[in-house]
Design a protein around this motif. Structure first.
Motif, PDB file in Angstrom:
ATOM      1  N   SER B  41       0.806  -1.229   0.000  1.00 50.00           N
ATOM      2  CA  SER B  41       0.000   0.000   0.000  1.00 50.00           C
ATOM      3  C   SER B  41       0.838   1.277   0.000  1.00 50.00           C
ATOM      4  N   GLN B  42       2.093   1.171  -0.357  1.00 47.52           N
ATOM      5  CA  GLN B  42       2.940   2.354  -0.482  1.00 47.52           C
ATOM      6  C   GLN B  42       3.534   2.399  -1.888  1.00 47.52           C
ATOM      7  N   GLY B  43       4.099   3.567  -2.231  1.00 47.49           N
ATOM      8  CA  GLY B  43       4.814   3.666  -3.494  1.00 47.49           C
ATOM      9  C   GLY B  43       6.194   3.057  -3.368  1.00 47.49           C
ATOM     10  N   PRO B  44       6.832   2.717  -4.492  1.00 47.76           N
ATOM     11  CA  PRO B  44       8.195   2.177  -4.442  1.00 47.76           C
ATOM     12  C   PRO B  44       9.169   3.145  -3.788  1.00 47.76           C
ATOM     13  N   GLN B  45      10.226   2.578  -3.227  1.00 45.13           N
ATOM     14  CA  GLN B  45      11.255   3.348  -2.521  1.00 45.13           C
ATOM     15  C   GLN B  45      12.624   2.927  -3.039  1.00 45.13           C
ATOM     16  N   TYR B  46      13.445   3.901  -3.370  1.00 40.22           N
ATOM     17  CA  TYR B  46      14.813   3.622  -3.828  1.00 40.22           C
ATOM     18  C   TYR B  46      15.613   2.978  -2.701  1.00 40.22           C
ATOM     19  N   ILE B  47      16.445   1.957  -3.073  1.00 35.51           N
ATOM     20  CA  ILE B  47      17.320   1.353  -2.077  1.00 35.51           C
ATOM     21  C   ILE B  47      18.777   1.678  -2.396  1.00 35.51           C
ATOM     22  N   ILE B  48      19.227   1.303  -3.588  1.00 38.38           N
ATOM     23  CA  ILE B  48      20.643   1.392  -3.909  1.00 38.38           C
ATOM     24  C   ILE B  48      20.825   1.214  -5.410  1.00 38.38           C
ATOM     25  N   HIS B  49      21.970   1.636  -5.940  1.00 36.40           N
ATOM     26  CA  HIS B  49      22.280   1.357  -7.331  1.00 36.40           C
ATOM     27  C   HIS B  49      23.787   1.211  -7.481  1.00 36.40           C
TER      28      HIS B  49
END
Lengths: 115, 112
Positions: B41-49
């Motif tokens: 129920s949340q939008g995607p979240q950046y983790i790492i690249h």
């Protein structure tokens, strides 16, 4: 800092009706995106704005979907008329012109149900 | 952009390391590996690249094989709040189009 705001959070309409979603990106973010996420799938980009210009709208069904970003800040996404297959979560995201890895910041989404 | 392959789901015990694999055998030289996650129920979240070197930040570590055809996201001490769908995405960095092409991801279930 405040995150990406979207409204409404939920919307239920009947097919052939119209609906509009609103997005307020993070202050100062030049790029704004609208994604569609159908249940069980990953998000799919519908349209990308940089300031108030369209960068990519190749996946936007232009016969029924439209989007605008007046003044390069807030944005609205409209569906007219809606179909059953438009039932999905509509996610708005924003990113700065230069940031960590072109990181995109997503809002909570608007869940649309078309009956 | 190159296609990625991820397992549909994985389990992990709370407090243990979670290792999420991703195959991207058609990755090209200028493409980066990105990881995002989406809690229910949340939008995607950046983790790492990363490009080719291993990367670490406050959330996770990213290990990329020498031939760059696969990578592993490591959550060193998984908690119940890490239960989410994890997306591995390969794309070019920069340019006018900053599109993320999401697959179906890996549903990580952290068990108490």
């Amino acid at each position: 800092e405040a995150g990406v705001a979207q409204s409404p959070r939920y919307k239920i309409i009947e097919k052939r009706q119209s609906v509009a979603f609103w997005c307020n990106p993070i202050s100062g973010h030049a790029t704004l995106y609208w994604y569609q996420q159908i249940l069980g799938q990953g998000p799919k980009l519908l349209i990308q704005f940089q300031n108030n210009g369209v960068v990519d709208d190749s996946q936007l069904p232009k016969d029924r979907f439209s989007a605008e970003r007046l003044k390069g800040v807030d944005s609205t996404l409209k569906i007219q008329p809606a179909k059953l297959e438009d039932s999905a979560v509509y996610l708005c995201a924003s990113s700065p012109l230069r940031g960590r890895g072109n990181e995109q910041f997503f809002g909570p989404g608007t869940r649309l149900t078309v009956l | 952009d190159a296609k990625t392959t991820q397992p549909t789901s994985m389990d992990c015990a709370e407090g243990r390391a979670a290792n999420l694999p991703c195959n991207h055998s058609t990755i090209s030289g200028n493409e980066y590996v990105y990881w995002y996650r989406q809690i229910h129920s949340q939008g995607p979240q950046y983790i790492i690249h990363g490009l080719k070197n291993n990367e670490t930040n406050e959330m996770a570590s990213l290990i990329i094989t020498e031939d760059r055809k696969s990578s592993t996201l490591i959550l060193p001490h998984a908690t119940l709040r890490d239960t989410a769908v994890y997306y591995c995405i390969v794309r070019s960095y920069g340019g006018a189009t900053n599109k993320l092409i999401f697959g179906t991801g890996t549903l990580l279930a952290v068990q108490p």
